[in-house]
Enzyme design. Sequence first.
Site, PDB file in Angstrom:
ATOM      1  N   ASP A   1      46.467  39.343  48.123  1.00 44.29           N
ATOM      2  CA  ASP A   1      45.382  39.752  47.234  1.00 44.29           C
ATOM      3  C   ASP A   1      45.879  40.806  46.234  1.00 44.29           C
ATOM      4  OD1 ASP A   1      42.442  39.671  46.717  1.00 44.29           O
ATOM      5  OD2 ASP A   1      42.545  41.787  47.267  1.00 44.29           O
TER       6      ASP A   1
ATOM      7  N   GLU B   1      48.416  36.358  44.435  1.00 45.73           N
ATOM      8  CA  GLU B   1      47.313  36.364  43.482  1.00 45.73           C
ATOM      9  C   GLU B   1      47.693  37.401  42.434  1.00 45.73           C
ATOM     10  OE1 GLU B   1      42.819  37.610  42.440  1.00 45.73           O
ATOM     11  OE2 GLU B   1      44.085  38.821  43.713  1.00 45.73           O
TER      12      GLU B   1
HETATM   13  C1  NOJ Z   1      40.773  39.294  44.481  1.00 45.81           C
HETATM   14  C2  NOJ Z   1      39.874  38.586  45.422  1.00 45.81           C
HETATM   15  O1  NOJ Z   1      40.084  37.211  45.302  1.00 45.81           O
HETATM   16  C3  NOJ Z   1      38.483  39.006  45.072  1.00 45.81           C
HETATM   17  O2  NOJ Z   1      37.503  38.235  45.712  1.00 45.81           O
HETATM   18  C4  NOJ Z   1      38.336  40.460  45.393  1.00 45.81           C
HETATM   19  O3  NOJ Z   1      37.074  40.912  44.963  1.00 45.81           O
HETATM   20  C5  NOJ Z   1      39.400  41.289  44.714  1.00 45.81           C
HETATM   21  N1  NOJ Z   1      40.696  40.695  44.756  1.00 45.81           N
HETATM   22  C6  NOJ Z   1      39.518  42.646  45.350  1.00 45.81           C
HETATM   23  O4  NOJ Z   1      40.075  42.524  46.622  1.00 45.81           O
END
Ligand code: NOJ
Length: 564
Positions: free
Chosen positions: A226, A285
């Site tokens: 993440d 991500e």
């Molecule tokens: C990316 C995640 O996919 C999202 O859902 C989240 O709100 C943010 N990162 C913060 O962790």
Amino acid sequence: MTQHIAATAGGASGRRAPDPSSGWWRDAVIYQVYPRSFADANGDGMGDLAGVRGRLPHLRDLGVDAVWLSPFYASPQADAGYDVADYRAVDPMFGTLDDARVLIGDAHALGLRVIVDLVPNHSSSDHPWFQQALRDGPGSAARTRYHFRPGKGPGGELPPNDWPSVFGGPAWTRTTDSDGTPGDWYLHLFAPEQPDFNWDHPEVAEEFRSILRFWLDAGVDGFRVDVAHGLVKAPGMPDIGEGGTVRLLADDLLPFFDQDGVHEIYRDWRVLLDSYAGERIAVAEAWTSTVARTANYVRPDELHQAFNFQYLSAPWRAGELREVIDLSLAAMRPVGAPTTWVLSNHDVTRHATRFANPPGAGIQTRQAGDRALGLRRARAATLLMLALPGSAYLYQGEELGLPDVTDLPDEVRQDPSFFRAAGQDGFRDGCRVPVPWTRDGGSYGFGAGGSWLPQPGSWAELSVEAQTGDPGSTLEMYRSALAVRKEHPGLGAGDRVEWLEAPDGVLVFRRPGFVCAVNTTDSPVRLAAYGSVLLASGPTAADRTVLPADTTVWWSAHPVESGQ
Ligand code: NOJ
């Protein structure tokens, strides 16, 4: 897939040299499960791990290679679990650690690998480290694991810098000291309940190595990282001077995103991942300004995959699609990584709704648009994606052609950005509405009770039950596409597509044993016939040289015929 899947009780087995040419993940189709919205076994209206377990056969029948589970860890759920209070515990609303272990074992028994979410940029404000930091006060060692700073202005009443939170408002929140007076501020790039870790602190790095080992020992096959682009902040935390909102995929380098220092962390993790048997992977991500910068995350000694958000953001127009495909393949080629295509996830408007709207609506819209058009294009876009070399991620429900629910009442919304007016506006709940499994039942088979977000009545006919066996359904199209991909292993392999001549608005390219033609225009086009049709995203004309509007066709690759 016949490769070995990590044993559930796998463990460290010494460093092994990574083989850049192997890798189940290079062409894997990976299905994202958003646990709170997938299946609810205990009838409390919220999905859980036992629910996921019960529905694994759906994923096997669909034909995916792996499942990525969004966070199910102990969390106050300020951001649907992306605010983790205990990285080694399962939140009671999702089940127990045993449920997680059984789920991993069951998935493996069905030939499905399991990827779990890792949230290293921030913890929950309920995390024991943050609670200790608040208790121990200014100047304490506990505070150095996060970013605490005195405020600006005579009384420290202004935030330490002008960084905005991704969810709107400032990225800083002021604490209150034990004597009740206003104290230091702490950084949170997301909600105030998500304080950012200080990754310069060796204990933070060591703790995450330990968390990685914990889940690797539990048998997971990988991690989705993440906010992989956010862990390291520029020295001195300089102002950005905009005072506005954070723009995803912005051209300029922000001092809190995509800093070069993050790569050191991933090199460290790669050594750890490679020390386990069974090819354990990590997918970043990382929202970066260009696909070339995304490629930095997947250099041979870093992570394995990185989501291609430039692709996800491309409008339904042949020129832009071809450009982003070419740029992506060219960017990944030098680092030897596959491109990781994705069209939908739990953070963006589903592609069936994006493509129902004019291209300018972007990836975060709450407009329903023209649903039939959106679905037709979404199906065509999926067949385009699945014909490209590399790996692809699917988001639960896209195999049913689910649209976003754009008219959720405000009182049911839970997306934290909805409550922070200046930023994004809560659009993310629309893609998180629970999956319909059956035509009947209070929540269409999601569970025995209700569902935490209301499902539209029209979803009965979009349910897995309603679509199964209907050759024209979106579900059967996905099943067929994944079956064809398995029969043609060359389809996901390699790093090139061979473009063939095509009229404006149309893409035609050759893959091994295979030709894919995509008509992004609103009129039928006439093409050469490339062999026999393997699969089409919509009804095709009796005349096989005609490709209908907003339709993709897969042809088995016979030598090109004149066809006209
Ligand atoms: C990316 C995640 O996919 C999202 O859902 C989240 O709100 C943010 N990162 C913060 O962790």
